[in-house]
Design an enzyme around this catalytic site. Structure first.
Site, PDB file in Angstrom:
ATOM      1  N   VAL A   1       0.843  -1.209   0.000  1.00 49.85           N
ATOM      2  CA  VAL A   1       0.000   0.000   0.000  1.00 49.85           C
ATOM      3  C   VAL A   1       0.871   1.249   0.000  1.00 49.85           C
ATOM      4  O   VAL A   1       0.612   2.207  -0.745  1.00 49.85           O
ATOM      5  CB  VAL A   1      -0.960  -0.009   1.204  1.00 49.85           C
ATOM      6  CG1 VAL A   1      -1.664   1.339   1.352  1.00 49.85           C
ATOM      7  CG2 VAL A   1      -1.987  -1.127   1.052  1.00 49.85           C
TER       8      VAL A   1
ATOM      9  N   TYR B   1      -5.654   0.576  -9.043  1.00 50.66           N
ATOM     10  CA  TYR B   1      -5.076   0.594  -7.692  1.00 50.66           C
ATOM     11  C   TYR B   1      -5.158  -0.790  -7.062  1.00 50.66           C
ATOM     12  O   TYR B   1      -4.162  -1.331  -6.560  1.00 50.66           O
ATOM     13  CB  TYR B   1      -5.838   1.625  -6.859  1.00 50.66           C
ATOM     14  CG  TYR B   1      -5.415   1.749  -5.417  1.00 50.66           C
ATOM     15  CD1 TYR B   1      -4.420   2.647  -5.041  1.00 50.66           C
ATOM     16  CD2 TYR B   1      -6.046   1.005  -4.414  1.00 50.66           C
ATOM     17  CE1 TYR B   1      -4.051   2.781  -3.712  1.00 50.66           C
ATOM     18  CE2 TYR B   1      -5.682   1.138  -3.088  1.00 50.66           C
ATOM     19  CZ  TYR B   1      -4.681   2.034  -2.743  1.00 50.66           C
ATOM     20  OH  TYR B   1      -4.320   2.171  -1.430  1.00 50.66           O
TER      21      TYR B   1
ATOM     22  N   GLN C   1       2.377   1.782  -3.438  1.00 47.27           N
ATOM     23  CA  GLN C   1       1.408   2.290  -4.409  1.00 47.27           C
ATOM     24  C   GLN C   1       1.001   3.719  -4.099  1.00 47.27           C
ATOM     25  O   GLN C   1       0.828   4.540  -5.007  1.00 47.27           O
ATOM     26  CB  GLN C   1       0.170   1.393  -4.423  1.00 47.27           C
ATOM     27  CG  GLN C   1      -0.925   1.839  -5.384  1.00 47.27           C
ATOM     28  CD  GLN C   1      -0.482   1.850  -6.822  1.00 47.27           C
ATOM     29  OE1 GLN C   1       0.327   1.018  -7.229  1.00 47.27           O
ATOM     30  NE2 GLN C   1      -0.993   2.791  -7.608  1.00 47.27           N
ATOM     31  N   GLU C   2       0.843   4.038  -2.828  1.00 49.21           N
ATOM     32  CA  GLU C   2       0.336   5.353  -2.443  1.00 49.21           C
ATOM     33  C   GLU C   2       1.374   6.460  -2.613  1.00 49.21           C
ATOM     34  O   GLU C   2       1.053   7.542  -3.104  1.00 49.21           O
ATOM     35  CB  GLU C   2      -0.140   5.316  -0.981  1.00 49.21           C
ATOM     36  CG  GLU C   2      -1.419   4.530  -0.750  1.00 49.21           C
ATOM     37  CD  GLU C   2      -2.656   5.293  -1.191  1.00 49.21           C
ATOM     38  OE1 GLU C   2      -2.525   6.447  -1.633  1.00 49.21           O
ATOM     39  OE2 GLU C   2      -3.744   4.709  -1.096  1.00 49.21           O
ATOM     40  N   SER C   3       2.603   6.199  -2.164  1.00 47.42           N
ATOM     41  CA  SER C   3       3.581   7.292  -2.112  1.00 47.42           C
ATOM     42  C   SER C   3       4.966   6.913  -2.617  1.00 47.42           C
ATOM     43  O   SER C   3       5.868   7.761  -2.618  1.00 47.42           O
ATOM     44  CB  SER C   3       3.721   7.790  -0.671  1.00 47.42           C
ATOM     45  OG  SER C   3       4.292   6.764   0.145  1.00 47.42           O
TER      46      SER C   3
END
Length: 205
Positions: free
Chosen positions: A100, A190, A103-105
């Site tokens: 996560v 996502y 993928q997020e940052s």
């Protein structure tokens, strides 16, 4: 002759008794009930309070992710330590938390999205306020809140990882509205990317 037959029957009963002990499943531990009002309801702790450990949910999902072949990158030792710490507190697989964050940052603690999401796990301003975070760019505060939010979404959607991930990206209301992963390309990509990093297959449309 009768004494020999009785001895044989006694031995058969003994074997059957042992087999019964082996095949009876152990009683499963109780699992915390799912929060119902919303993704953040019941997930917060007062500012300055230590997080409360959460039982792993579900155990089969955690085991599957722990034994998967993840492709998410490893981060700096300090970040990895926080991932392991708060994954354990919230009953999550470190592999999932790592994917996560990737993928997020992409592991950038100072990341800000065009929608205003902040930090490693891209918390929105309302989530920052709800969790009592004083600095969303502080890796520990960010991961502590992000893992708690993700664990709550897993409980809310009965352990469905695709739905929990979709809710993390698009919001729980969107998942409930469409009764599944919303038809947003961003959200579908996502979910697909994170599942891919975990060595999992995306759900069929």
């Amino acid at each position: 002759m009768m004494s020999h037959l009785e001895a044989v029957m006694a031995r058969v009963q003994q074997i059957e008794s042992r087999l019964q002990m082996l095949t009876d499943p152990p009683s499963a531990p109780a699992v915390a009930s799912a929060p119902t009002p919303g993704a953040l309801s019941g997930l917060t702790t007062p500012a300055g309070s230590p997080p409360t450990p959460i039982s792993p949910f579900p155990l089969t999902l955690q085991a599957a992710l722990a034994n998967s072949a993840p492709t998410a990158p490893r981060f700096a030792p300090y970040i990895e330590g926080l991932i392991n710490k708060y994954a354990a507190i919230n009953g999550l697989s470190p592999n999932l938390v790592r994917a996560v964050i990737a993928q997020e940052s992409d592991g950038n603690p100072k990341e800000v999205s065009n929608k205003g999401a902040m930090g490693l796990m891209q918390l929105m301003p309302e989530e920052v306020q709800e969790f009592g975070i004083t600095d969303p760019f502080d890796p520990e505060q960010n991961i502590a809140a992000g893992t708690r939010l993700l664990a709550g979404l897993l409980r809310k959607f009965n352990g469905s990882l695709p739905l929990a991930l979709a809710a993390y990206n698009a919001g729980a209301h969107a998942v409930q509205k469409y009764n599944g992963i919303p038809p947003y390309p961003e959200t579908q990509n996502y979910v697909r990317r994170i599942l891919g990093m975990l060595g999992q297959h995306p759900p069929s449309p």
